[in-house]
Design an enzyme around this catalytic site. Structure first.
Site, PDB file in Angstrom:
ATOM      1  N   GLN A 160      69.471  42.152  63.358  1.00 15.55           N
ATOM      2  CA  GLN A 160      70.430  41.245  62.659  1.00 15.55           C
ATOM      3  C   GLN A 160      71.411  40.719  63.462  1.00 15.55           C
ATOM      4  O   GLN A 160      72.298  39.303  63.853  1.00 15.55           O
ATOM      5  CB  GLN A 160      70.681  40.953  61.377  1.00 15.55           C
ATOM      6  CG  GLN A 160      70.302  39.539  60.116  1.00 15.55           C
ATOM      7  CD  GLN A 160      69.974  38.661  60.079  1.00 15.55           C
ATOM      8  OE1 GLN A 160      68.689  38.636  60.064  1.00 15.55           O
ATOM      9  NE2 GLN A 160      70.253  37.252  60.030  1.00 15.55           N
ATOM     10  N   SER A 191      71.988  28.652  58.532  1.00 14.16           N
ATOM     11  CA  SER A 191      72.520  29.194  57.049  1.00 14.16           C
ATOM     12  C   SER A 191      74.611  29.638  57.970  1.00 14.16           C
ATOM     13  O   SER A 191      75.492  29.025  56.050  1.00 14.16           O
ATOM     14  CB  SER A 191      72.585  30.968  56.936  1.00 14.16           C
ATOM     15  OG  SER A 191      71.355  30.945  56.169  1.00 14.16           O
ATOM     16  N   LYS A 208      70.777  43.216  55.791  1.00 16.08           N
ATOM     17  CA  LYS A 208      69.610  42.688  55.716  1.00 16.08           C
ATOM     18  C   LYS A 208      69.531  43.398  54.598  1.00 16.08           C
ATOM     19  O   LYS A 208      69.977  44.901  54.232  1.00 16.08           O
ATOM     20  CB  LYS A 208      68.080  43.183  56.873  1.00 16.08           C
ATOM     21  CG  LYS A 208      67.018  42.673  56.065  1.00 16.08           C
ATOM     22  CD  LYS A 208      67.605  40.895  57.452  1.00 16.08           C
ATOM     23  CE  LYS A 208      65.975  40.470  56.529  1.00 16.08           C
ATOM     24  NZ  LYS A 208      66.124  39.240  57.204  1.00 16.08           N
ATOM     25  N   LYS A 255      75.786  39.101  57.261  1.00 18.37           N
ATOM     26  CA  LYS A 255      74.449  37.980  56.842  1.00 18.37           C
ATOM     27  C   LYS A 255      73.458  38.437  57.381  1.00 18.37           C
ATOM     28  O   LYS A 255      72.821  38.757  58.445  1.00 18.37           O
ATOM     29  CB  LYS A 255      75.507  37.125  57.893  1.00 18.37           C
ATOM     30  CG  LYS A 255      74.694  35.570  57.747  1.00 18.37           C
ATOM     31  CD  LYS A 255      74.904  34.651  56.623  1.00 18.37           C
ATOM     32  CE  LYS A 255      73.887  33.066  55.755  1.00 18.37           C
ATOM     33  NZ  LYS A 255      73.185  33.908  54.854  1.00 18.37           N
ATOM     34  N   ASN A 284      57.448  29.562  55.233  1.00 19.44           N
ATOM     35  CA  ASN A 284      58.315  28.723  55.517  1.00 19.44           C
ATOM     36  C   ASN A 284      58.602  29.003  56.843  1.00 19.44           C
ATOM     37  O   ASN A 284      58.404  27.803  57.299  1.00 19.44           O
ATOM     38  CB  ASN A 284      59.936  29.292  55.191  1.00 19.44           C
ATOM     39  CG  ASN A 284      61.068  29.091  55.361  1.00 19.44           C
ATOM     40  OD1 ASN A 284      61.624  29.308  56.358  1.00 19.44           O
ATOM     41  ND2 ASN A 284      61.514  27.910  55.012  1.00 19.44           N
ATOM     42  N   GLY A 329      67.332  34.380  52.601  1.00 19.28           N
ATOM     43  CA  GLY A 329      66.029  34.566  52.025  1.00 19.28           C
ATOM     44  C   GLY A 329      64.963  35.063  53.343  1.00 19.28           C
ATOM     45  O   GLY A 329      65.850  35.175  54.823  1.00 19.28           O
ATOM     46  N   ASP A 330      64.357  35.721  52.711  1.00 18.48           N
ATOM     47  CA  ASP A 330      63.273  36.172  54.118  1.00 18.48           C
ATOM     48  C   ASP A 330      61.887  36.314  53.518  1.00 18.48           C
ATOM     49  O   ASP A 330      61.723  35.656  52.051  1.00 18.48           O
ATOM     50  CB  ASP A 330      63.712  37.658  54.518  1.00 18.48           C
ATOM     51  CG  ASP A 330      62.502  37.966  55.785  1.00 18.48           C
ATOM     52  OD1 ASP A 330      63.008  37.931  56.742  1.00 18.48           O
ATOM     53  OD2 ASP A 330      62.087  38.290  55.787  1.00 18.48           O
ATOM     54  N   THR A 380      64.409  27.593  60.787  1.00 17.70           N
ATOM     55  CA  THR A 380      63.686  28.822  61.563  1.00 17.70           C
ATOM     56  C   THR A 380      62.680  28.568  62.518  1.00 17.70           C
ATOM     57  O   THR A 380      62.885  28.282  63.489  1.00 17.70           O
ATOM     58  CB  THR A 380      63.226  30.122  60.704  1.00 17.70           C
ATOM     59  OG1 THR A 380      64.229  30.169  60.362  1.00 17.70           O
ATOM     60  CG2 THR A 380      62.649  31.145  61.232  1.00 17.70           C
ATOM     61  N   LYS A 408      71.129  38.559  66.757  1.00 19.81           N
ATOM     62  CA  LYS A 408      70.959  37.531  66.660  1.00 19.81           C
ATOM     63  C   LYS A 408      71.820  36.770  65.990  1.00 19.81           C
ATOM     64  O   LYS A 408      72.419  35.871  66.508  1.00 19.81           O
ATOM     65  CB  LYS A 408      69.825  37.337  65.336  1.00 19.81           C
ATOM     66  CG  LYS A 408      69.201  36.177  65.349  1.00 19.81           C
ATOM     67  CD  LYS A 408      68.217  36.160  63.665  1.00 19.81           C
ATOM     68  CE  LYS A 408      67.429  37.210  63.530  1.00 19.81           C
ATOM     69  NZ  LYS A 408      66.333  37.097  62.825  1.00 19.81           N
TER      70      LYS A 408
HETATM   71  P1  NDP Z   1      57.288  34.136  53.856  1.00 22.34           P
HETATM   72  O1  NDP Z   1      57.486  34.562  52.758  1.00 22.34           O
HETATM   73  O2  NDP Z   1      57.642  32.264  53.328  1.00 22.34           O
HETATM   74  O3  NDP Z   1      55.532  34.007  54.737  1.00 22.34           O
HETATM   75  C1  NDP Z   1      55.336  35.224  55.116  1.00 22.34           C
HETATM   76  C2  NDP Z   1      54.295  34.893  55.573  1.00 22.34           C
HETATM   77  O4  NDP Z   1      54.107  36.008  56.343  1.00 22.34           O
HETATM   78  C3  NDP Z   1      52.853  34.671  54.332  1.00 22.34           C
HETATM   79  O5  NDP Z   1      52.334  33.192  54.717  1.00 22.34           O
HETATM   80  C4  NDP Z   1      52.174  36.181  54.372  1.00 22.34           C
HETATM   81  O6  NDP Z   1      51.297  36.155  53.787  1.00 22.34           O
HETATM   82  C5  NDP Z   1      52.106  36.846  55.342  1.00 22.34           C
HETATM   83  N1  NDP Z   1      52.659  38.546  55.781  1.00 22.34           N
HETATM   84  C6  NDP Z   1      53.870  38.756  55.200  1.00 22.34           C
HETATM   85  N2  NDP Z   1      53.292  39.675  55.097  1.00 22.34           N
HETATM   86  C7  NDP Z   1      52.133  40.258  55.642  1.00 22.34           C
HETATM   87  C8  NDP Z   1      51.760  41.420  56.295  1.00 22.34           C
HETATM   88  N3  NDP Z   1      52.254  42.603  56.408  1.00 22.34           N
HETATM   89  N4  NDP Z   1      50.089  41.119  57.276  1.00 22.34           N
HETATM   90  C9  NDP Z   1      50.109  39.833  57.763  1.00 22.34           C
HETATM   91  N5  NDP Z   1      51.243  38.742  56.566  1.00 22.34           N
HETATM   92  C10 NDP Z   1      51.898  38.936  56.144  1.00 22.34           C
HETATM   93  O7  NDP Z   1      58.034  34.553  54.983  1.00 22.34           O
HETATM   94  P2  NDP Z   1      58.916  33.554  56.079  1.00 22.34           P
HETATM   95  O8  NDP Z   1      58.181  32.772  56.481  1.00 22.34           O
HETATM   96  O9  NDP Z   1      60.813  34.015  55.387  1.00 22.34           O
HETATM   97  O10 NDP Z   1      59.314  34.903  57.066  1.00 22.34           O
HETATM   98  C11 NDP Z   1      57.898  35.184  58.037  1.00 22.34           C
HETATM   99  C12 NDP Z   1      59.338  35.981  58.804  1.00 22.34           C
HETATM  100  O11 NDP Z   1      60.313  35.100  59.807  1.00 22.34           O
HETATM  101  C13 NDP Z   1      59.392  37.375  58.782  1.00 22.34           C
HETATM  102  O12 NDP Z   1      58.923  38.592  59.848  1.00 22.34           O
HETATM  103  C14 NDP Z   1      60.967  37.079  58.480  1.00 22.34           C
HETATM  104  O13 NDP Z   1      61.505  38.270  58.399  1.00 22.34           O
HETATM  105  C15 NDP Z   1      60.795  35.763  59.540  1.00 22.34           C
HETATM  106  N6  NDP Z   1      62.444  34.774  59.245  1.00 22.34           N
HETATM  107  C16 NDP Z   1      62.623  34.699  58.259  1.00 22.34           C
HETATM  108  C17 NDP Z   1      63.773  33.466  58.224  1.00 22.34           C
HETATM  109  C18 NDP Z   1      63.903  32.617  57.675  1.00 22.34           C
HETATM  110  O14 NDP Z   1      64.731  31.404  57.342  1.00 22.34           O
HETATM  111  N7  NDP Z   1      62.927  32.789  56.604  1.00 22.34           N
HETATM  112  C19 NDP Z   1      64.714  33.807  59.356  1.00 22.34           C
HETATM  113  C20 NDP Z   1      63.942  34.403  60.229  1.00 22.34           C
HETATM  114  C21 NDP Z   1      63.284  35.162  60.524  1.00 22.34           C
HETATM  115  P3  NDP Z   1      51.147  36.494  52.066  1.00 22.34           P
HETATM  116  O15 NDP Z   1      51.686  35.385  51.529  1.00 22.34           O
HETATM  117  O16 NDP Z   1      49.671  36.967  51.332  1.00 22.34           O
HETATM  118  O17 NDP Z   1      52.317  37.473  51.371  1.00 22.34           O
END
Ligand code: NDP
Length: 453
Positions: free
Chosen positions: A111, A385, A126, A90, A240, A165-166, A209, A114
């Site tokens: 993961q 999830s 992943k 997962k 997100n 998603g991620d 999250t 976690k």
């Molecule tokens: P989203 O794609 O919804 O949002 C990611 C955010 O981070 C955006 O604002 C994006 O900006 C910014 N970002 C991405 N890459 C970079 C970078 N290299 N430098 C600066 N800003 C960056 O993703 P999530 O919110 O889902 O994920 C965010 C983090 O949380 C990740 O590390 C993910 O692995 C982790 N996570 C997510 C989960 C989930 O349920 N979604 C669960 C557990 C962890 P821009 O729009 O400009 O790309």
């Protein structure tokens, strides 16, 4: 660093060259585990950690598709099936140009720990692609998702591997991926989580999250008799996780000062309130715009574009109490960690995966602040999830309050595990050791029971 960790890391680096994020994730865990391995030589003899470092299976594939101008595009797709000792694989899918085998291996490795901490029966995986969804039409996104699933469908399934998603993969992408899986398999099953509410999704999954991360921060603060009420908070990202982290901080009475995207960050001294958050959600989720626009709309905000010459991120250089990194890996470096401590931040809760470099982590631990590492603090997403999978199997939908109550309970239990395990094996309050060891023990015992496989 013990000799065991030194030898292990030399082997990991030699065997997995050019994967610095994977090395970083393994080193942090190995340092924590050396405490357990001394007390439990049976794990060393069975080479449990060495086996956990080696993915059970790596799938790498071509994704060829035709864009809406009729041009042929080629991307690379991956699925890392890391460990299935305690349940089906997962883990999320990430679509971002920075995606490489090493990044996905670090995420899959994290993961495993976690998912174990959530108390639910889920192994770790992943996947993703170097495809960049930013600025692409819905049609292009659909075509890419269909091409991606045309290969992935052979390797996943509700009892085998359940992606979610991620970064770059939200509700829209999960919908297209699910549609293609259903067409190819001719089955309607819970093969993905994060689905739409009217076709098998769970209430509170989009929020999980971010909400879970704030619940974890509240638990940490409660150990010092405090709450989030009135606390000044720095949040990074605007996707997100960041959005729902902000929503829950506001609900609990905190003040949010910052947000960012990959182009820059904003600082709003008046605070990001509910109305401003609604604007961000519309900007990011509907118009798919840039955070810079926020400063154009709200005069109390200042925008700073990313400056590659700067050795630190200005977002972390403000006076505050709490920080919630919710964007991406290694977004808090050594200098950023020093800035946070200098500015009075004493509670750092990671919504993103591995957002702090090893140097930064060591500073937080030495300063004895409340530091909740991602594998514990952001486990709420995968936990819900897991609850979505349960609802799919039962063919039932739980209410919003029921799912939220379970999420709260799970985050409380993860916090308790971290505290108890850190007391048993290391320094009380060291959540890094607590999470690494707590996550490891359950998987290690399952691997011992199942023999050498
Ligand atoms: P989203 O794609 O919804 O949002 C990611 C955010 O981070 C955006 O604002 C994006 O900006 C910014 N970002 C991405 N890459 C970079 C970078 N290299 N430098 C600066 N800003 C960056 O993703 P999530 O919110 O889902 O994920 C965010 C983090 O949380 C990740 O590390 C993910 O692995 C982790 N996570 C997510 C989960 C989930 O349920 N979604 C669960 C557990 C962890 P821009 O729009 O400009 O790309």
């Amino acid at each position: 660093m013990s000799q065991y960790v030194k030898d292990l890391m030399a082997e990991v680096k030699a065997k997995n060259p050019a994967q610095p994020e994977f090395h970083q994730a393994v080193e942090e865990v190995a340092e924590s585990l050396s405490l357990v391995l001394e007390r439990h030589p049976e794990y060393r003899t069975a080479r449990i950690l060495e086996r956990m470092i080696e993915p059970e299976r790596v799938i790498m594939f071509r994704v060829a598709w035709v864009d809406d101008q009729g041009e042929v595009q080629i991307n690379r797709g991956y699925r890392i099936q890391m460990n299935s000792a305690i349940g089906p694989y997962k883990g999320g899918l990430r679509f971002h140009p920075s995606v490489t085998l090493g990044i996905l291996k670090f995420l899959a490795f994290e993961q495993v720990f976690k998912n174990s901490l959530t108390t639910l029966p889920m192994g770790g995986s992943k996947g993703g692609s170097d495809f960049d969804p930013k600025g692409k039409s819905d049609l292009k996104i659909m075509r890419f998702c269909q091409a991606f699933m045309s290969e992935l469908f052979r390797h996943v399934g509700p009892d085998t591997d359940v992606p979610a998603g991620d970064i770059g993969v939200g509700g829209r992408e999960i919908g297209y991926l699910f549609g293609q899986y259903k067409r190819l398999r001719n089955e309607f099953t819970g093969v993905l989580t994060g689905k739409g509410l009217n076709w098998g999704g769970s209430l509170v999954r989009p929020e999980a999250t971010g909400y879970g991360c704030v619940y974890f921060a509240s638990e940490m603060l409660s150990t010092r008799g405090q709450t989030l009420e009135g606390k000044k908070c720095l949040v990074s990202g605007s996707g997100n996780v960041a959005q729902y982290t902000v929503e829950k901080i506001l609900e609990l009475g905190g003040k949010v000062l910052t947000l960012s995207d990959s182009n820059g960050c904003i600082y709003d001294e008046a605070g990001i309130d509910k109305e401003k958050l609604a604007y961000i959600m519309e900007l990011k989720n509907v118009r798919r715009g840039r955070i810079e626009d926020y400063a154009g709309k709200y005069k109390s905000a200042v925008y700073k574009p990313v400056d590659p010459k700067l050795e630190f991120n200005p977002l972390w250089d403000h006076k505050a109490d709490c920080a919630f990194p919710c964007a991406t890996q290694n977004e808090i470096n050594e200098k950023d960690a020093a800035n946070l401590l200098k500015n009075g931040v004493y509670c750092v809760t990671e919504g993103a995966n591995m957002p702090t470099t090893l140097d930064g982590v060591r500073q937080f631990i030495d300063a004895r602040i409340l530091y909740g590492p991602g594998k514990a603090a952001n486990a709420g997403g995968v936990a819900v999830s897991g609850l979505e999978m349960s609802q799919n199997s039962l063919r039932l939908s739980w209410t919003r309050d029921e799912v939220d109550a379970r999420l709260r309970m799970i985050m409380k239990s993860i916090h308790k595990t971290c505290v108890e395990v850190s007391e048993r094996f290391s320094t009380p309050g060291n959540y890094v050791n607590g999470a690494n060891i707590g996550g490891f023990l359950k998987v290690a015992d399952a691997m011992m029971d199942q023999g050498v496989v």
